[in-house]
Structures are given as C-alpha cells and as structure tokens.
Design a protein around this motif. Structure first.
Motif, PDB file in Angstrom:
ATOM      1  N   UNK A  28      89.282  44.003 -26.784  1.00  0.00           N
ATOM      2  CA  UNK A  28      87.880  43.774 -26.456  1.00  0.00           C
ATOM      3  C   UNK A  28      87.702  42.608 -25.488  1.00  0.00           C
ATOM      4  N   UNK A  29      88.484  41.571 -25.676  1.00  0.00           N
ATOM      5  CA  UNK A  29      88.460  40.409 -24.786  1.00  0.00           C
ATOM      6  C   UNK A  29      89.887  40.194 -24.306  1.00  0.00           C
ATOM      7  N   UNK A  30      90.058  40.155 -22.994  1.00  0.00           N
ATOM      8  CA  UNK A  30      91.396  40.003 -22.413  1.00  0.00           C
ATOM      9  C   UNK A  30      91.977  38.641 -22.776  1.00  0.00           C
ATOM     10  N   UNK A  31      93.267  38.584 -23.073  1.00  0.00           N
ATOM     11  CA  UNK A  31      93.883  37.281 -23.358  1.00  0.00           C
ATOM     12  C   UNK A  31      93.746  36.342 -22.163  1.00  0.00           C
ATOM     13  N   UNK A  32      93.639  35.057 -22.436  1.00  0.00           N
ATOM     14  CA  UNK A  32      93.380  34.072 -21.385  1.00  0.00           C
ATOM     15  C   UNK A  32      94.506  33.959 -20.364  1.00  0.00           C
TER      16      UNK A  32
END
Length: 179
Positions: A28-32
């Motif tokens: 859902x949220x790309x890794x930093x």
C-alpha cells in the motif's frame, strides 16, 4: 548448470515475493528505500493490474501443463520422454507429482489475493479520496450521508459481552463506606 536457469530461478522467486505485497503494508505504501516512490501511497490499480495479469497467466499455464502432463504429453502435444519422472509407476514419479501439484493452485490463490487486495484498497481509498470540483460525480463521496463508524474505523475497543444497562450504575446504588 546453465546461467539462464539460475537467473530464471532468481527472477521467479522475486516475482513470487511480490505477492506478499498484496497482504503486507509495503503493498500500500512503497518502502522508503525505493527511489522516486519511497514512502508514497501506491495507487491500487498499479498493484492490482499486474497481480491480476500474473494470476491469469499462472492459472492458464498451470492448467495447460497439468492437463497435458496428466495425458502423458508435453505442452506441444508430443509424448513425454521416458526419462521424465511424471509417471506414477514408481516412487520417483509419485514424489515428483506430489511436489509439483501445489503449483496448480498458485494462479487461483494469487487471483483470490488480488481480489481481496482490490476490495480492501477500494474501500479505504474511497474514504480517503478528497472531493474536488474536477472529479466526476461517481468519484465524489456522497456528502449527503453522514459517515458510518465501524469498530475497525475507530480506535475504541468495543466490549459486547455485557449489556450497556448493566454497566451503568446509578449513584444511589453505590454505597460508600466512609469508615
């Protein structure tokens, strides 16, 4: 061993690992650490479309291989060579069939994960999407209805084991011992 076999194995493992993103937070949220998109919310279609294409391809390929192998043929319709251990006449063949049979489920299971991901993300994206004058009426939230509060959307923990009336006490029912 040929180099392409090793590279193909590594590639297939990496692609298979992306299926974990359908249930993990990094889907859902790309890794930093990923350049340009790290820390940003991934659009649901960006994840769901490749997963659906992969599930469809895996289902078609595994169905084709499963049917042709059970008929004693390869994918081109030629009879299987005698050294191919897909005959259930000895323990080598039975072990090979038992080891490869779960691969028949990989495509349909990936498809069900993709559908669950899409339903989950569509539900959360609908509540988070800001209404703008440029969005279509189908994309805007219905502002005439108040938002519904569900136990999953609140941080409060609901205790449904005891009735509300039993948990409420009147001041006259409580005796205080001042001694």
């Amino acid at each position: 061993m040929e180099l392409y076999v090793i590279l193909l194995s590594i590639f297939s493992e990496l692609v298979a690992f992306t299926a974990v993103g359908l249930i993990a937070g990094w889907g859902e949220v790309a890794p930093r650490w990923i350049p340009w998109v790290g820390g940003r919310r991934l659009p649901a279609l960006t994840v769901a479309i490749p997963a659906a294409v992969g599930a469809t391809a895996l289902t078609l390929i595994s169905t084709l291989v499963g049917i042709t192998a059970s008929l004693g043929r390869d994918v081109f319709g030629r009879p299987l060579a005698s050294e191919v251990p897909l005959h259930a006449t000895d323990w080598h063949g039975v072990l090979t069939i038992a080891a490869y049979s779960p691969l028949l489920l990989w495509g349909p299971l990936l498809g069900s994960l993709t559908v669950a991901y899409w339903k989950r993300r569509r539900r959360t994206d609908t509540h988070r999407r800001p209404s703008s004058p440029f969005s279509s009426s189908a994309e805007r939230l219905d502002e005439s209805k108040p938002p519904t509060v569900t136990p999953s959307s609140t941080n409060a923990r609901l205790d449904i084991r005891r009735p509300i009336a039993a948990s409420c006490t009147r001041r006259s029912d409580v005796s205080v011992n001042a001694g």
